[in-house]
Scaffold this motif. Structure first.
Motif, short mmCIF file in Angstrom:
data_model
loop_
_atom_site.label_atom_id
_atom_site.label_comp_id
_atom_site.label_asym_id
_atom_site.label_seq_id
_atom_site.Cartn_x
_atom_site.Cartn_y
_atom_site.Cartn_z
N MET A 185 79.74 33.82 -72.72
CA MET A 185 80.34 34.57 -71.61
C MET A 185 80.14 33.82 -70.31
SD MET A 185 79.37 38.38 -70.18
CE MET A 185 79.96 39.14 -71.68
N SER A 186 81.17 33.77 -69.49
CA SER A 186 81.08 33.09 -68.20
C SER A 186 80.20 33.88 -67.27
CB SER A 186 82.47 32.91 -67.58
OG SER A 186 82.36 32.40 -66.27
N SER A 187 79.48 33.16 -66.40
CA SER A 187 78.59 33.81 -65.43
C SER A 187 79.29 34.12 -64.12
CB SER A 187 77.37 32.91 -65.16
OG SER A 187 77.78 31.70 -64.59
N ARG A 188 80.61 33.91 -64.03
CA ARG A 188 81.32 34.19 -62.79
C ARG A 188 81.80 35.63 -62.79
NH1 ARG A 188 85.19 28.92 -61.63
NH2 ARG A 188 83.64 27.34 -62.09
N PRO A 223 75.22 36.72 -61.70
CA PRO A 223 73.93 36.54 -62.33
C PRO A 223 74.08 36.11 -63.78
CG PRO A 223 74.43 38.87 -62.13
CD PRO A 223 75.49 38.16 -61.39
N VAL A 224 73.14 35.36 -64.26
CA VAL A 224 73.14 34.90 -65.63
C VAL A 224 72.17 35.75 -66.42
CG1 VAL A 224 72.75 32.95 -67.16
CG2 VAL A 224 73.70 32.57 -64.90
N ARG A 225 72.64 36.54 -67.35
CA ARG A 225 71.80 37.44 -68.11
C ARG A 225 70.90 36.65 -69.05
NH1 ARG A 225 76.06 42.25 -69.82
NH2 ARG A 225 76.57 42.91 -67.68
N GLY A 243 72.42 27.91 -57.71
CA GLY A 243 71.79 26.92 -58.56
C GLY A 243 72.23 25.50 -58.27
N CYS A 244 73.53 25.29 -58.04
CA CYS A 244 74.04 23.93 -57.86
C CYS A 244 74.73 23.72 -56.52
CB CYS A 244 75.02 23.59 -58.99
SG CYS A 244 76.56 24.54 -58.95
N GLY A 245 75.06 24.79 -55.80
CA GLY A 245 75.71 24.64 -54.50
C GLY A 245 77.20 24.42 -54.56
N CYS A 271 76.95 23.36 -64.48
CA CYS A 271 75.89 24.26 -64.06
C CYS A 271 75.76 25.41 -65.07
CB CYS A 271 76.17 24.80 -62.66
SG CYS A 271 74.94 26.01 -62.08
N LYS A 272 74.55 25.68 -65.53
CA LYS A 272 74.33 26.75 -66.49
C LYS A 272 74.40 28.13 -65.84
CE LYS A 272 71.44 23.89 -69.47
NZ LYS A 272 70.10 23.72 -70.09
N ARG A 273 74.41 28.15 -64.52
CA ARG A 273 74.45 29.43 -63.82
C ARG A 273 75.88 29.87 -63.51
NH1 ARG A 273 70.69 32.30 -61.70
NH2 ARG A 273 69.19 30.62 -62.00
N CYS A 274 76.74 28.92 -63.10
CA CYS A 274 78.09 29.30 -62.68
C CYS A 274 79.19 28.66 -63.53
CB CYS A 274 78.32 28.94 -61.21
SG CYS A 274 78.38 27.17 -60.90
#
Length: 349
Positions: free
Chosen positions: A1-4, A12-14, A170-172, A343-346
């Motif tokens: 699932m995408s974090s966007r 947020p990344v669950r 996380g990455c800017g 980026c693993k966050r976004c």
């Protein structure tokens, strides 16, 4: 699932620990603890490490300032910085403009780098590699704690700036494009920075090698003879050689062998070099050499070298170290931009 989120902003990344949110709280606790420690010293407690109480006060920006005058000011500075860190860490946006909070964080770091910290941090690191631990003292330990604390403060300011500007914390990266942070752009300006970071320490090392070989380059014959009797020039050449080897490793930030282990490294050849293996030590060295260079510049303006004009080789090369540190930091940042990937966050890459 995408974090966007549906709007395209990073969400947020669950199931993933939010390290970026934690930085601000760690910075707050560290700065608060150190501010309270200086409050204790200001009230008469033993163990104050700076100023006239420094183990080597001749290196201090406050050589002749006693604890009773200096400790209250330092306590106030760290307590104020802890308040800034808390404002940066708490969720939401503050009424105080973001540039003010970020600027206060940078000012705190600059104050520590330019006054409390000095070249002894870098020198002690070199001695640790040489298995000489006797030079580490209480003042150096406090310098390290102060530098780490304000470093965390600046990191939390970066996270806050990203959070309030709508980009990934996380990455800017945002939806407007990478620009100068793209891998292609970073490769261009990072290469220039890396070559600069190689040349500057070699200029410094050349003077130390000359002394060890019997050539008093930039120093008087008297000083050279004094150092020769104590074998100082051999030790200086050894330290300079370590710095020169480290500068050559900087080439790894722009060369293939800095991304993939070369063939001669048995057991590792062909494997990808972990990003942190290059970024973490290069960042630490860039901070330490910048601090050391600032100290020499500060001592110059304080008049500490007024009687050593014939011995410019002992001080002038170190004054260029901030160029080395900034160039190394830029080269390291470019290396990070080139290799960070998705980026693993976004999910941006």
């Amino acid at each position: 699932m995408s974090s966007r989120t549906a709007a395209g902003a990073p969400g947020p990344v669950r199931g993933r620990f939010n390290r970026t949110a934690l930085i601000g709280y760690v910075a707050f606790l560290a700065l608060l603890a150190y501010g309270l420690a200086h409050t204790y010293w200001a009230l008469g407690g033993d163990g104050f490490p700076f100023g006239a109480d420094d183990a080597n006060p001749e290196y201090s920006a406050f050589e002749h300032v006693g604890r009773d005058r200096l400790a209250p000011w330092i306590a106030g500075g760290f307590l104020a910085s802890s308040a800034v860190a808390l404002l940066l860490a708490l969720p939401g946006r503050r009424r105080i403009p973001t540039p003010v909070l970020v600027g206060a964080s940078v000012f705190s770091a600059a104050a520590v780098f330019g006054t409390l910290a000095d070249f002894r941090i870098l020198g002690n690191l070199a001695y640790v590699f040489m298995l000489k631990f006797g030079a580490i003292n209480w003042t150096v330990i406090n310098q390290l704690f102060a530098v780490v604390s304000v470093g965390l403060l600046v990191a939390s300011a970066v996270v806050y700036q990203r959070r309030t500007s709508g980009v990934c914390t996380g990455c800017g990266r945002g939806d407007s494009g990478a620009g100068w942070t793209s891998p292609q752009a970073a490769a261009r300006w990072g290469r220039r920075a890396a070559y600069t970071a190689v040349i500057v320490p070699l200029l410094y090392a050349s003077t130390r090698w000359a002394w060890a070989l019997g050539f008093p380059l930039g120093i008087s014959d008297k000083l050279w003879e004094e150092g020769k009797e104590d074998n100082l020039w051999i030790a200086g050449a050894a330290l300079a050689t370590m710095g020169a080897l480290g500068s050559l490793l900087t080439l790894g930030l722009v060369q293939r062998w800095g991304e993939v282990f070369p063939r001669w490294m048995l057991g590792l050849r062909g494997r990808r070099v972990p990003l942190s293996l290059a970024v973490v030590p290069a960042t630490l060295v860039s901070v330490m050499v910048t601090i050391a260079g600032i100290m020499y510049i500060r001592l110059h303006f304080q008049g500490a070298f007024d009687n050593q004009k014939e011995d410019w080789g002992a001080t002038v090369p170190e004054m260029v170290w901030p160029v080395w540190g900034i160039a190394l930091a830029a080269a390291t940042l470019a290396y990070y931009f080139r290799r960070r990937g998705v980026c693993k966050r976004c999910d941006r890459g």
